[in-house]
Design a protein around this motif. Structure first.
Motif, PDB file in Angstrom:
ATOM      1  N   UNK A 413      -6.741  -1.821  19.590  1.00 27.80           N
ATOM      2  CA  UNK A 413      -5.523  -2.378  18.990  1.00 27.80           C
ATOM      3  C   UNK A 413      -5.781  -2.827  17.556  1.00 27.80           C
ATOM      4  N   UNK A 414      -6.862  -3.537  17.320  1.00 26.24           N
ATOM      5  CA  UNK A 414      -7.167  -4.023  15.970  1.00 26.24           C
ATOM      6  C   UNK A 414      -7.406  -2.845  15.019  1.00 26.24           C
ATOM      7  N   UNK A 419      -5.417   0.467  10.489  1.00 26.58           N
ATOM      8  CA  UNK A 419      -5.078   1.796   9.982  1.00 26.58           C
ATOM      9  C   UNK A 419      -3.595   1.892   9.646  1.00 26.58           C
ATOM     10  N   UNK A 420      -2.739   1.337  10.516  1.00 22.76           N
ATOM     11  CA  UNK A 420      -1.301   1.370  10.249  1.00 22.76           C
ATOM     12  C   UNK A 420      -0.957   0.577   8.999  1.00 22.76           C
ATOM     13  N   UNK A 421      -1.570  -0.566   8.816  1.00 19.09           N
ATOM     14  CA  UNK A 421      -1.287  -1.395   7.641  1.00 19.09           C
ATOM     15  C   UNK A 421      -1.770  -0.715   6.356  1.00 19.09           C
ATOM     16  N   UNK A 422      -2.875   0.003   6.424  1.00 21.09           N
ATOM     17  CA  UNK A 422      -3.365   0.723   5.250  1.00 21.09           C
ATOM     18  C   UNK A 422      -2.424   1.843   4.832  1.00 21.09           C
ATOM     19  N   UNK A 423      -1.867   2.547   5.803  1.00 21.01           N
ATOM     20  CA  UNK A 423      -1.030   3.708   5.491  1.00 21.01           C
ATOM     21  C   UNK A 423       0.444   3.421   5.401  1.00 21.01           C
ATOM     22  N   UNK A 424       0.872   2.185   5.706  1.00 21.46           N
ATOM     23  CA  UNK A 424       2.303   1.885   5.736  1.00 21.46           C
ATOM     24  C   UNK A 424       2.952   1.968   4.361  1.00 21.46           C
ATOM     25  N   UNK A 425       2.153   1.853   3.282  1.00 25.69           N
ATOM     26  CA  UNK A 425       2.759   1.904   1.948  1.00 25.69           C
ATOM     27  C   UNK A 425       3.324   3.282   1.630  1.00 25.69           C
ATOM     28  N   UNK A 426       2.905   4.303   2.364  1.00 24.55           N
ATOM     29  CA  UNK A 426       3.468   5.639   2.164  1.00 24.55           C
ATOM     30  C   UNK A 426       4.887   5.733   2.714  1.00 24.55           C
ATOM     31  N   UNK A 464      -2.910  -4.424   4.171  1.00 28.54           N
ATOM     32  CA  UNK A 464      -1.708  -3.993   3.453  1.00 28.54           C
ATOM     33  C   UNK A 464      -1.855  -4.133   1.946  1.00 28.54           C
ATOM     34  N   UNK A 465      -2.901  -4.812   1.483  1.00 29.64           N
ATOM     35  CA  UNK A 465      -3.134  -4.883   0.043  1.00 29.64           C
ATOM     36  C   UNK A 465      -3.486  -3.557  -0.581  1.00 29.64           C
ATOM     37  N   UNK A 466      -3.912  -2.587   0.229  1.00 27.40           N
ATOM     38  CA  UNK A 466      -4.181  -1.247  -0.291  1.00 27.40           C
ATOM     39  C   UNK A 466      -2.856  -0.489  -0.369  1.00 27.40           C
ATOM     40  N   UNK A 499      -7.557   7.144  -4.076  1.00 30.29           N
ATOM     41  CA  UNK A 499      -7.203   6.738  -2.715  1.00 30.29           C
ATOM     42  C   UNK A 499      -8.044   7.455  -1.672  1.00 30.29           C
ATOM     43  N   UNK A 500      -8.434   8.687  -1.955  1.00 28.91           N
ATOM     44  CA  UNK A 500      -9.242   9.425  -0.992  1.00 28.91           C
ATOM     45  C   UNK A 500     -10.576   8.747  -0.726  1.00 28.91           C
ATOM     46  N   UNK A 501     -11.075   7.981  -1.692  1.00 31.85           N
ATOM     47  CA  UNK A 501     -12.339   7.258  -1.517  1.00 31.85           C
ATOM     48  C   UNK A 501     -12.094   5.802  -1.136  1.00 31.85           C
ATOM     49  N   UNK A 502     -11.091   5.196  -1.776  1.00 31.82           N
ATOM     50  CA  UNK A 502     -10.867   3.767  -1.584  1.00 31.82           C
ATOM     51  C   UNK A 502     -10.274   3.458  -0.213  1.00 31.82           C
ATOM     52  N   UNK A 503      -9.439   4.331   0.338  1.00 34.64           N
ATOM     53  CA  UNK A 503      -8.799   4.059   1.633  1.00 34.64           C
ATOM     54  C   UNK A 503      -9.826   3.929   2.759  1.00 34.64           C
TER      55      UNK A 503
END
Length: 527
Positions: A413-414, A419-426, A464-466, A499-503
Motif C-alpha cells: 500500500x505504501x 508511486x501514485x503521488x509521484x505520477x499524479x502531476x501528469x 507529490x513535490x515531484x 524526469x527520467x532520472x529524477x523520478x
C-alpha cells in the motif's frame, strides 16, 4: 529674379550610414533565436481523452446511484445516497481538474455548490472553511513574505551566499542552499519562483558566454523550489490540506515544528541530489572544471536593492521580524500560542507605519487570493468526504484486493501511494488538488492495512513535490520555461530527460525515508 524659398532637408538617417567608403563594416550581432514552442497534443486527442474520462465518470456515477437506490444502507457494503452523491461530485471535480481548461478554484467552488445543493455539505460549514485557522495562517504568512521581499533582505542573503562560488558545482550547490532557505521566507512555490527570477536573470547575464550552464541553472531553480518546499508546513498549500485532513479525521495534524523536523532532512537531501543530477546530466566534465566569473559583482550591479554594505534599517527590521515569527512557530509547545495568531501579530507589525516594511494595500495586492479560496473550497470538499463516510466506504471497498496480500499488504500500500503521488502531476496539475484527491483515501485506507495514517499521508505529500515532467505540471516550471521570463532556459525535452532520472531517484528516496529514516525520528510507518 527667382525669390522662391529654398527648402532645407535635414538628414535623419542613422549616422553610421554616412560612414566613409573605406570604413570597416561593423560586425553584425546575431540575434538569439527563440526556443521552439512547446508542441501541444492535437485537439482531437485532448477531446478524446476528455470524452473517455467523462464516460468513465458517468458510468461510475450511475453504478453508485443504482447501488444506493436498490440496496438498503449497509447491505452488502452498498453506499448510502449521501456517500454516492459525495463520491459522484468528487469524481466530476477530478475529471474537470484533469480534462477541462476551467480554473481549479472555479471547479472547487462548483463542486462545493453541488454538494450544498444535494444537502450533503451544510452551507455554514462551507462558509466556515473560509475563516479556518489555516487560511488565516497562510494569509498572514503571505503578508509577512511580501514585507521581507520588499525589504530586499532575501536578495541580499542570496547574493552574499553566491559570492563564495568559484566553480559551477559550488555555484549550483550554493544556489540550492539559498533556494532551500527561502522556504521559510515565502510560503508558496510560485512566490519563491517570482523571488528567484531576478537572481537567475543576473546569473544568466554574468554567464552569457556559457549557454550550457544557463540551461542547467534554468532547470535547477524550479527543481529545487519544488523539492525543498517539503521542508516547511507553509511551503505549499498541499501541506496545509494534509495537516487539516489529519486533524479532522485522526484528531491530530502536523504542527510547524513537527513538519520541520520530518520534512527538512528530505528537503535538503532531495534538493542537493537533484542538483547533482542536473549537473551531471546537462553539463560536461570540461564545463564543470572551468571556473566562473564573479557573479556577485554582476548581481550587485543589476539588483533592484543593495546587496552589499551594511544592512539598511528596513532590512534589519525584516530580519528580526522573520526570525521572531519562525522561533515562535517552532516553540509552540512551550508558549501554546497558535501559529495563526503568531502570523497575525507578524502581519500587523510588517505593515505598521515606521516599524514595518510595506504598506497594507501593497501587501494585500501580493496575496494569492485564488490560492486561498481554492484551499478553503478543497477543505470543504475533503470534510464532506469524511463527514458522510465516503472516504471510509472507499477504503472498505479498496481493502479487498490489498487485504489478500497478508502481512505485506501495508508495504504494498505504501509503495503504491508513493508511486501514485509521484505520477499524479501528469493528470492533475495543481499540487493542492492532488492532495485533496489522494489524502482522504490514504487516511481512510491506511489503518485497515496496519499503516499509520499520518505517516502515509506525509509520504504521499512529500512524493507529490515531484512535478517536473511537463511545463504545465507546476507554476515554477512554467515560469522558467517561458523564454520572456527566463531567457536562455530549457526546452521541454530537457524536462523529460531530467524526469527520467529524477523520478526513480525520488521514489527510492521517499521509500527510504518512509520505512527507515522517519520511523527512527519518531514517526513509525507500520503498526
Amino acid at each position: 529674379m527667382n525669390t522662391a524659398p529654398i527648402r532645407v532637408v535635414y538628414a535623419t538617417r542613422p549616422p553610421e550610414r554616412f560612414a566613409p567608403p573605406n570604413a570597416p563594416t561593423p560586425p553584425r550581432v546575431p540575434r538569439t533565436p527563440r526556443p521552439p514552442r512547446t508542441p501541444r497534443p492535437p485537439r482531437d486527442r485532448l477531446r478524446l481523452r476528455s470524452v473517455l474520462g467523462l464516460v468513465v465518470v458517468a458510468v461510475t456515477v450511475i453504478a453508485l446511484g443504482v447501488a444506493a437506490l436498490t440496496s438498503p444502507a449497509g447491505d452488502g457494503g452498498a453506499p448510502t445516497l449521501p456517500i454516492a452523491a459525495t463520491i459522484s461530485v468528487f469524481l466530476l471535480a477530478v475529471w474537470a481538474w484533469m480534462c477541462t481548461p476551467l480554473d481549479d478554484t472555479l471547479v472547487a467552488f462548483l463542486a462545493a455548490v453541488a454538494l450544498i445543493a444535494v444537502g450533503v455539505l451544510p452551507a455554514e460549514d462551507f462558509f466556515a472553511s473560509l475563516g479556518d485557522e489555516t487560511i488565516w495562517l497562510l494569509l498572514c504568512a503571505f503578508i509577512i513574505a511580501a514585507g521581507v521581499s520588499a525589504s530586499g533582505l532575501a536578495l541580499r542573503g542570496t547574493a552574499l551566499l553566491l559570492r563564495r562560488a568559484r566553480t559551477p558545482r559550488a555555484l549550483f550547490h550554493l544556489t540550492t542552499f539559498a533556494l532551500t532557505v527561502t522556504t521559510f521566507a515565502v510560503p508558496a512555490t510560485s512566490g519563491r519562483a517570482a523571488l528567484a527570477i531576478p537572481v537567475f536573470t543576473a546569473l544568466a547575464a554574468s554567464l552569457a558566454d556559457r549557454p550550457t550552464l544557463i540551461r542547467a541553472l534554468s532547470l535547477l531553480f524550479p527543481t529545487v523550489i519544488l523539492l525543498s518546499a517539503v521542508g516547511s508546513l507553509l511551503g505549499a498549500g498541499a501541506h496545509v490540506i494534509t495537516s487539516q485532513l489529519l486533524e479532522s479525521v485522526v484528531g491530530q495534524g502536523f504542527g510547524f515544528l513537527d513538519w520541520l523536523w520530518f520534512g527538512l532532512p528530505l528537503a535538503i537531501v532531495s534538493s542537493h541530489l537533484a542538483c547533482e543530477i542536473v549537473l551531471l546530466r546537462f553539463t560536461g566534465r570540461a564545463e564543470r572544471r572551468r571556473g566562473i566569473p564573479n557573479v556577485f559583482a554582476d548581481l550587485a550591479r543589476t539588483a533592484p536593492t543593495p546587496v552589499s554594505g551594511p544592512l539598511t534599517a528596513i532590512e534589519r527590521r525584516a530580519g528580526l521580524l522573520l526570525v521572531a515569527v519562525v522561533v515562535l512557530w517552532c516553540t509552540e509547545p512551550v508558549h501554546h500560542i497558535s501559529p495563526a495568531l503568531v502570523a497575525l501579530f507578524g502581519a500587523i507589525v510588517v505593515v505598521s507605519p515606521k516599524i514595518g516594511c510595506i504598506t497594507l494595500p501593497v501587501a494585500v495586492k501580493k496575496v494569492p487570493w485564488a490560492l486561498l479560496l481554492f484551499l478553503a473550497a478543497t477543505l470543504a470538499l475533503a470534510s464532506a468526504l469524511t463527514a458522510t463516510g465516503a472516504a471510509d466506504w472507499l477504503g472498505t471497498w479498496a481493502l479487498g484486493p490489498m487485504a489478500g496480500l497478508g502481512s505485506s499488504a501495508g508495504i504494498a500500500f505504501v509503495l503504491a501511494v508513493i508511486a501514485l503521488s509521484l505520477g499524479a502531476h501528469l493528470m492533475i496539475p495543481s499540487r493542492s488538488a492532488r492532495s485533496a484527491a489522494i489524502i482522504p483515501m490514504v487516511i481512510a485506507l491506511a489503518p485497515g492495512l496496519g499503516v499509520d495514517p499520518a505517516a502515509a499521508a506525509f509520504a504521499s505529500t512529500a512524493a507529490a513535490g515531484f512535478c517536473h515532467t511537463l511545463p504545465s505540471s507546476a507554476k515554477p516550471v512554467a515560469m522558467f520555461a517561458d523564454p520572456e521570463i527566463a531567457p536562455g532556459g530549457f526546452h521541454p525535452r530537457d524536462l523529460r530527460s531530467l524526469s527520467a532520472i529524477l523520478a526513480p531517484a525520488m521514489f527510492l528516496l521517499v521509500v527510504c525515508f518512509s520505512f527507515w529514516i522517519w520511523p527512527a525520528m519518531g514517526m513509525p510507518l507500520l503498526r
